[in-house]
Design a protein around this motif. Structure first.
Motif, PDB file in Angstrom:
ATOM      1  N   VAL A  18      35.419   1.380 -57.644  1.00 14.13           N
ATOM      2  CA  VAL A  18      36.679   1.098 -58.337  1.00 14.13           C
ATOM      3  C   VAL A  18      37.720   2.081 -57.818  1.00 14.13           C
ATOM      4  O   VAL A  18      37.557   3.291 -57.957  1.00 14.13           O
ATOM      5  N   GLU A  19      38.755   1.541 -57.202  1.00 16.67           N
ATOM      6  CA  GLU A  19      39.812   2.390 -56.653  1.00 16.67           C
ATOM      7  C   GLU A  19      40.837   2.684 -57.736  1.00 16.67           C
ATOM      8  O   GLU A  19      41.441   1.772 -58.295  1.00 16.67           O
ATOM      9  N   SER A  20      40.991   3.947 -58.066  1.00 12.87           N
ATOM     10  CA  SER A  20      42.027   4.362 -59.010  1.00 12.87           C
ATOM     11  C   SER A  20      42.531   5.739 -58.589  1.00 12.87           C
ATOM     12  O   SER A  20      41.893   6.444 -57.807  1.00 12.87           O
ATOM     13  N   PHE A  21      43.685   6.088 -59.121  1.00 11.95           N
ATOM     14  CA  PHE A  21      44.356   7.315 -58.721  1.00 11.95           C
ATOM     15  C   PHE A  21      44.787   8.096 -59.954  1.00 11.95           C
ATOM     16  O   PHE A  21      45.076   7.520 -60.997  1.00 11.95           O
ATOM     17  N   GLU A  22      44.824   9.397 -59.809  1.00 12.68           N
ATOM     18  CA  GLU A  22      45.331  10.272 -60.855  1.00 12.68           C
ATOM     19  C   GLU A  22      46.178  11.351 -60.201  1.00 12.68           C
ATOM     20  O   GLU A  22      46.088  11.580 -59.000  1.00 12.68           O
ATOM     21  N   PHE A  23      47.017  11.992 -60.996  1.00 10.38           N
ATOM     22  CA  PHE A  23      47.801  13.088 -60.439  1.00 10.38           C
ATOM     23  C   PHE A  23      47.640  14.332 -61.293  1.00 10.38           C
ATOM     24  O   PHE A  23      47.262  14.263 -62.461  1.00 10.38           O
ATOM     25  N   PHE A  24      47.894  15.455 -60.669  1.00 14.12           N
ATOM     26  CA  PHE A  24      47.834  16.757 -61.312  1.00 14.12           C
ATOM     27  C   PHE A  24      49.153  17.473 -61.084  1.00 14.12           C
ATOM     28  O   PHE A  24      49.755  17.334 -60.024  1.00 14.12           O
ATOM     29  N   VAL A  25      49.570  18.246 -62.069  1.00 12.63           N
ATOM     30  CA  VAL A  25      50.719  19.125 -61.913  1.00 12.63           C
ATOM     31  C   VAL A  25      50.245  20.524 -62.251  1.00 12.63           C
ATOM     32  O   VAL A  25      49.597  20.740 -63.270  1.00 12.63           O
TER      33      VAL A  25
END
Length: 126
Positions: A80-87
């Motif tokens: 399952v291709e998914s993305f997340e971001f971090f700051v």
């Protein structure tokens, strides 16, 4: 090529935070869907909102506010291709996003979160 530039609402929010770097394009204040080109690059034109490239926007948040961000492919579910971001800032992680199914949606959400963090910090200082 137009997809390389941040959308108008992000550009306007960045202008309100003090963004004033040279850009290849700028948005028309009357018709936000129109962009104007410049061989020399606009800088701080009154009738326009500067249109930074995505990479320019992320660099500006790093240099101006010491906010580092990244968008990553997640490995939470196999196939399952998914993305997340971090700051993050220099001292600590500030935010980890939910998953997004499209990389560009995560990237845009990340910019919105960076703007939100800067605005929160300004409110706390006032």
């Amino acid at each position: 090529m137009i997809n390389e530039f941040v959308p108008y609402d992000i550009a306007l929010a960045m202008k309100e935070l003090g963004f004033n770097q040279r850009c290849f394009h700028c948005f028309d204040n009357e018709d936000h869907s129109k962009m104007h080109k410049s061989k020399r690059g606009y800088k701080g034109q009154y009738d326009y909102v500067l249109a930074p490239l995505y990479q320019q926007a992320f660099r500006w948040f790093r240099e101006e506010y010491k906010l580092f961000s990244e968008v990553n492919l997640t490995t939470k579910q196999e196939n399952v291709e998914s993305f997340e971001f971090f700051v993050l800032n220099v001292n600590e992680p500030l935010f980890e996003s939910d998953d997004y199914t499209v990389y560009e949606e995560a990237e845009l959400a990340c910019l919105k979160k960076l703007i939100e963090i800067v605005n929160q910090n300004k409110d706390e200082c006032n």
